[in-house]
Design an enzyme around this catalytic site. Sequence first.
Site, mmCIF file in Angstrom:
data_model
loop_
_atom_site.group_PDB
_atom_site.id
_atom_site.type_symbol
_atom_site.label_atom_id
_atom_site.label_comp_id
_atom_site.label_asym_id
_atom_site.label_seq_id
_atom_site.Cartn_x
_atom_site.Cartn_y
_atom_site.Cartn_z
ATOM 1 N N HIS A 55 -5.232 4.534 11.994
ATOM 2 C CA HIS A 55 -4.917 2.951 12.581
ATOM 3 C C HIS A 55 -4.461 2.348 11.011
ATOM 4 C CE1 HIS A 55 -8.531 3.575 14.950
ATOM 5 N NE2 HIS A 55 -7.990 3.055 16.095
ATOM 6 N N ASP A 58 -6.844 2.234 8.708
ATOM 7 C CA ASP A 58 -7.720 3.266 7.995
ATOM 8 C C ASP A 58 -7.129 3.658 6.742
ATOM 9 O OD1 ASP A 58 -9.273 3.290 10.588
ATOM 10 O OD2 ASP A 58 -7.776 4.845 11.391
ATOM 11 N N MET A 89 0.665 10.909 15.346
ATOM 12 C CA MET A 89 0.438 9.521 16.303
ATOM 13 C C MET A 89 -0.100 8.550 15.122
ATOM 14 S SD MET A 89 -2.656 7.889 17.092
ATOM 15 C CE MET A 89 -4.009 8.363 18.413
ATOM 16 N N GLU A 182 -3.968 3.611 26.354
ATOM 17 C CA GLU A 182 -5.505 4.136 26.527
ATOM 18 C C GLU A 182 -6.249 3.243 27.127
ATOM 19 O OE1 GLU A 182 -6.874 5.672 22.624
ATOM 20 O OE2 GLU A 182 -8.927 5.751 23.515
ATOM 21 N N LYS A 184 -9.896 1.876 28.817
ATOM 22 C CA LYS A 184 -11.305 2.063 28.477
ATOM 23 C C LYS A 184 -11.996 0.998 29.519
ATOM 24 C CE LYS A 184 -14.923 2.520 24.850
ATOM 25 N NZ LYS A 184 -15.366 2.619 23.516
ATOM 26 N N GLU A 218 -8.701 9.392 27.692
ATOM 27 C CA GLU A 218 -9.697 10.009 26.903
ATOM 28 C C GLU A 218 -10.937 10.198 28.092
ATOM 29 O OE1 GLU A 218 -10.850 8.071 23.159
ATOM 30 O OE2 GLU A 218 -13.234 8.125 23.773
ATOM 31 N N HIS A 221 -14.021 7.628 28.064
ATOM 32 C CA HIS A 221 -13.544 6.486 28.963
ATOM 33 C C HIS A 221 -13.794 6.572 30.369
ATOM 34 C CE1 HIS A 221 -11.508 5.275 24.913
ATOM 35 N NE2 HIS A 221 -12.680 5.517 24.720
ATOM 36 N N ASP A 246 -7.079 11.863 24.248
ATOM 37 C CA ASP A 246 -8.247 12.008 23.381
ATOM 38 C C ASP A 246 -9.099 12.893 23.910
ATOM 39 O OD1 ASP A 246 -6.899 10.305 21.669
ATOM 40 O OD2 ASP A 246 -8.105 8.494 22.077
ATOM 41 N N ASP A 256 -20.784 4.416 24.916
ATOM 42 C CA ASP A 256 -19.755 5.253 24.526
ATOM 43 C C ASP A 256 -20.300 6.209 23.396
ATOM 44 O OD1 ASP A 256 -17.322 6.058 23.651
ATOM 45 O OD2 ASP A 256 -17.023 4.278 22.507
ATOM 46 N N ASP A 258 -18.749 9.631 22.273
ATOM 47 C CA ASP A 258 -18.051 10.088 21.346
ATOM 48 C C ASP A 258 -18.362 11.433 20.770
ATOM 49 O OD1 ASP A 258 -15.840 8.463 21.589
ATOM 50 O OD2 ASP A 258 -16.342 7.074 20.023
ATOM 51 N N ASP A 288 -10.905 12.564 19.573
ATOM 52 C CA ASP A 288 -11.487 11.337 19.376
ATOM 53 C C ASP A 288 -12.919 11.136 19.249
ATOM 54 O OD1 ASP A 288 -11.454 8.721 18.607
ATOM 55 O OD2 ASP A 288 -10.792 7.821 20.239
HETATM 56 C C1 GCO Z 1 -12.847 3.936 21.058
HETATM 57 C C2 GCO Z 1 -11.152 4.444 21.246
HETATM 58 C C3 GCO Z 1 -10.834 4.385 20.097
HETATM 59 C C4 GCO Z 1 -9.209 4.672 19.977
HETATM 60 C C5 GCO Z 1 -8.273 4.400 18.798
HETATM 61 C C6 GCO Z 1 -6.920 4.855 18.857
HETATM 62 O O1 GCO Z 1 -13.641 4.156 22.014
HETATM 63 O O2 GCO Z 1 -13.040 3.406 20.121
HETATM 64 O O3 GCO Z 1 -11.443 5.590 21.939
HETATM 65 O O4 GCO Z 1 -11.082 5.640 19.210
HETATM 66 O O5 GCO Z 1 -8.834 5.822 20.632
HETATM 67 O O6 GCO Z 1 -8.616 3.078 18.186
HETATM 68 O O7 GCO Z 1 -6.293 3.614 19.378
HETATM 69 MN MN MN Z 2 -9.785 6.929 22.053
HETATM 70 MN MN MN Z 3 -13.261 6.086 22.559
#
Ligand code: GCO
Ligand code: MN
Ligand code: MN
Length: 388
Positions: A55, A58, A89, A182, A184, A218, A221, A246, A256, A258, A288
Amino acid sequence: MSDYTPKPENKFTFGLWTVGNIGRDPFGSPVRETKSPADLVRLLGEVGAYGVNFHDNDLIPIDATPAEAESIKKDFRSALADTGIVVPMATTNLFSEPIFKDGAFTSNDPKVRAYALQKTMNAIDLGVEFGAKTYVFWGGREGTESDATKDTITAIKRSRDAMNFLCEYVNDKKYDLKFALEAKPNEPRGDIYNSTTGHMLAFISTLDHPEMVGVNPEVAHEHMAGLNFVHGVAQALEAGKLFHIDLNDQAFGRYDQDFRFGAVNIKSAFFLVKLLEDNKYDNPRHFDAHAYRTEDYEGVKDFARGCMRTYLILKEKAAQWNTDKEIQALVAEIHADDGSMNQYFGKYSAEKAKALKSQSFDRSAIAGRGLKYERLDQLTVEVLLGVR
Ligand code: GCO
Ligand code: MN
Ligand code: MN
């Protein structure tokens, strides 16, 4: 014993925010120290990754002076050169700052919407400067807690206007860049617009430049939404829209999470890898996800290595499944077609319709045939359990 060493052609990437996650959660403060972008690139070099994504903030903190930004970029660039890591990316942080508390492109406040466009154009410039070919849009704050607060149809139109504007920006600048949207369903907003990959695919077809825009599905998600991820990805692939992916893992019905790729749902991870590999998916495979909060940076490396290793093991299992004689004999039987119905398929004609209407079908004979799916699925499970 197979070699599960990641190779550049696997296109395994991580975000700065993934291996750089410091383990803050809603109930607790960080457990790992913050590492610089350059140090994170070196960590990724050590574990054998191919690429790093970021990002805007970041890489460059939002309040950095131009001189600070230049110095960070210089360090980052030399870490990339030293490790051979590339930047496939980039994306914009449109969610952390308080100004985005009610969204970015869909905010009710026109100043927020304009600032979001400005911030994204600058972030696109930054991504392109480092070679990014894909630009991800994740609208984490583009939603509501109460539908009293925003008009949904207006929000969809605002999202469309923003995408159209930014596609034109990319064309105007002659950048070689595609967008990947993307979806979610929720988190951080109560509900997020365009909540699944399917919603995104429909939305893309309404844009001025649909050819420039694909999806970035993802695992977590779609699982949060209770959906079959493999089906969503297959639909995107079939539509030529799988520009990015992702990879992570997630228990259904939970917050969430991850988790490391393959940490929870091995069977669906297997069918996902098989889908990608069988169809020669060639865009980045982005993990991700982040390490458990229990870990130090050695654990972060274990996490990153684990994501890639599990992918490669599942890739090997998919190849095994594709050549297993008993499995393939069943597959051939399941898909057998004697051609007797060919006359009714394909392009419609009035004659075909008429002939099909007069065809008789022995429903009970057709339905009475056992399909052997139990056997096929058990064999699949045995491949995954390593006993075949
Ligand atoms: C999340 C998302 C993020 C995005 C990222 C890229 O659940 O926080 O998956 O990680 O993928 O912001 O745009
Ligand atoms: Mn993501
Ligand atoms: Mn995510």
